[in-house]
Design a protein around this motif. Structure first.
Motif, short mmCIF file in Angstrom:
data_model
loop_
_atom_site.label_atom_id
_atom_site.label_comp_id
_atom_site.label_asym_id
_atom_site.label_seq_id
_atom_site.Cartn_x
_atom_site.Cartn_y
_atom_site.Cartn_z
N GLY A 50 12.03 135.81 62.25
CA GLY A 50 11.02 134.84 61.82
C GLY A 50 9.96 135.46 60.94
O GLY A 50 10.18 136.49 60.33
N CYS A 51 8.80 134.81 60.92
CA CYS A 51 7.68 135.33 60.13
C CYS A 51 6.36 134.87 60.72
O CYS A 51 6.31 133.91 61.49
CB CYS A 51 7.80 134.92 58.66
SG CYS A 51 7.91 133.16 58.36
N VAL A 52 5.29 135.58 60.36
CA VAL A 52 3.95 135.22 60.77
C VAL A 52 3.30 134.53 59.58
O VAL A 52 3.32 135.06 58.46
CB VAL A 52 3.13 136.46 61.18
CG1 VAL A 52 1.70 136.08 61.54
CG2 VAL A 52 3.80 137.19 62.33
N VAL A 53 2.76 133.33 59.81
CA VAL A 53 2.13 132.57 58.73
C VAL A 53 0.67 132.29 59.05
O VAL A 53 0.28 132.26 60.22
CB VAL A 53 2.86 131.23 58.46
CG1 VAL A 53 4.29 131.48 58.00
CG2 VAL A 53 2.84 130.31 59.67
N SER A 54 -0.10 132.10 58.01
CA SER A 54 -1.51 131.75 58.14
C SER A 54 -1.69 130.34 57.60
O SER A 54 -1.35 130.06 56.45
CB SER A 54 -2.37 132.74 57.37
OG SER A 54 -3.72 132.34 57.38
N ILE A 55 -2.21 129.44 58.45
CA ILE A 55 -2.49 128.06 58.07
C ILE A 55 -3.90 127.75 58.56
O ILE A 55 -4.20 127.89 59.75
CB ILE A 55 -1.51 127.07 58.74
CG1 ILE A 55 -0.05 127.45 58.47
CG2 ILE A 55 -1.78 125.65 58.28
CD1 ILE A 55 0.94 126.70 59.35
N LYS A 56 -4.78 127.34 57.65
CA LYS A 56 -6.15 126.95 58.02
C LYS A 56 -6.84 128.01 58.89
O LYS A 56 -7.34 127.71 59.97
CB LYS A 56 -6.15 125.61 58.76
CG LYS A 56 -5.72 124.43 57.92
CD LYS A 56 -5.88 123.15 58.72
CE LYS A 56 -5.43 121.95 57.95
NZ LYS A 56 -6.40 121.44 57.03
N ASP A 57 -6.81 129.26 58.46
CA ASP A 57 -7.49 130.37 59.15
C ASP A 57 -6.93 130.68 60.54
O ASP A 57 -7.59 131.31 61.35
CB ASP A 57 -9.00 130.13 59.26
CG ASP A 57 -9.66 130.05 57.90
OD1 ASP A 57 -9.20 130.76 56.98
OD2 ASP A 57 -10.63 129.28 57.75
N ALA A 58 -5.73 130.21 60.84
CA ALA A 58 -5.07 130.55 62.11
C ALA A 58 -3.71 131.15 61.79
O ALA A 58 -3.11 130.83 60.77
CB ALA A 58 -4.92 129.31 62.98
N ARG A 59 -3.23 132.00 62.67
CA ARG A 59 -1.92 132.63 62.46
C ARG A 59 -0.93 132.14 63.50
O ARG A 59 -1.27 132.00 64.67
CB ARG A 59 -2.04 134.15 62.55
CG ARG A 59 -2.77 134.72 61.37
CD ARG A 59 -2.79 136.22 61.42
NE ARG A 59 -3.48 136.71 60.24
CZ ARG A 59 -3.43 137.96 59.84
NH1 ARG A 59 -2.74 138.85 60.53
NH2 ARG A 59 -4.06 138.34 58.76
N TYR A 60 0.30 131.92 63.02
CA TYR A 60 1.36 131.44 63.90
C TYR A 60 2.63 132.23 63.63
O TYR A 60 2.91 132.59 62.48
CB TYR A 60 1.66 129.96 63.66
CG TYR A 60 0.44 129.07 63.82
CD1 TYR A 60 -0.02 128.72 65.08
CD2 TYR A 60 -0.25 128.61 62.71
CE1 TYR A 60 -1.14 127.92 65.23
CE2 TYR A 60 -1.38 127.81 62.85
CZ TYR A 60 -1.81 127.47 64.11
OH TYR A 60 -2.93 126.69 64.25
N ASN A 61 3.39 132.49 64.68
CA ASN A 61 4.69 133.13 64.54
C ASN A 61 5.73 132.02 64.56
O ASN A 61 5.80 131.27 65.52
CB ASN A 61 4.90 134.11 65.70
CG ASN A 61 6.10 134.99 65.48
OD1 ASN A 61 6.50 135.23 64.34
ND2 ASN A 61 6.69 135.46 66.56
N ILE A 62 6.51 131.89 63.50
CA ILE A 62 7.54 130.85 63.45
C ILE A 62 8.91 131.49 63.27
O ILE A 62 9.04 132.55 62.65
CB ILE A 62 7.26 129.81 62.34
CG1 ILE A 62 7.25 130.43 60.96
CG2 ILE A 62 5.96 129.07 62.61
CD1 ILE A 62 7.15 129.43 59.84
N ASP A 63 9.92 130.85 63.83
CA ASP A 63 11.26 131.42 63.75
C ASP A 63 11.93 131.03 62.42
O ASP A 63 11.43 130.21 61.66
CB ASP A 63 12.11 131.02 64.95
CG ASP A 63 12.40 129.53 65.03
OD1 ASP A 63 12.23 128.82 64.04
OD2 ASP A 63 12.82 129.08 66.11
N ASN A 64 13.08 131.67 62.15
CA ASN A 64 13.76 131.46 60.88
C ASN A 64 14.21 130.02 60.67
O ASN A 64 14.17 129.53 59.55
CB ASN A 64 14.96 132.39 60.77
CG ASN A 64 14.55 133.79 60.39
OD1 ASN A 64 13.54 134.00 59.71
ND2 ASN A 64 15.31 134.78 60.82
#
Length: 72
Positions: A50-64
């Motif tokens: 997966g990857c770590v993304v930044s949305i609206k000043d928050a970080r989330y780990n999402i799978d492929n």
């Protein structure tokens, strides 16, 4: 032609163009995170599975699978 979030370059900001999924719960979940068409999104890092993304000043780990559903 849009590219998938999983193909994004780390540190580059992109705009979410479309989310392609048949799962309404998944759509609602992404919307609750602030991930919807027109919103900026940045891939902080690519990880195995997966990857770590930044949305609206928050970080989330999402799978492929999820990264493949998000077009930028």
């Amino acid at each position: 032609m849009y590219m998938k979030l999983s193909e994004a370059i780390e540190g580059e900001e992109y705009i979410v163009k479309d989310i392609v999924t048949d799962d309404e719960e998944l759509n609602a979940f992404l919307f609750s995170l602030g991930c919807y068409s027109g919103e900026p999104i940045t891939v902080v890092s690519h990880r195995k599975g997966g990857c770590v993304v930044s949305i609206k000043d928050a970080r989330y780990n999402i799978d492929n699978d999820l990264a493949q559903a998000i077009s930028i």
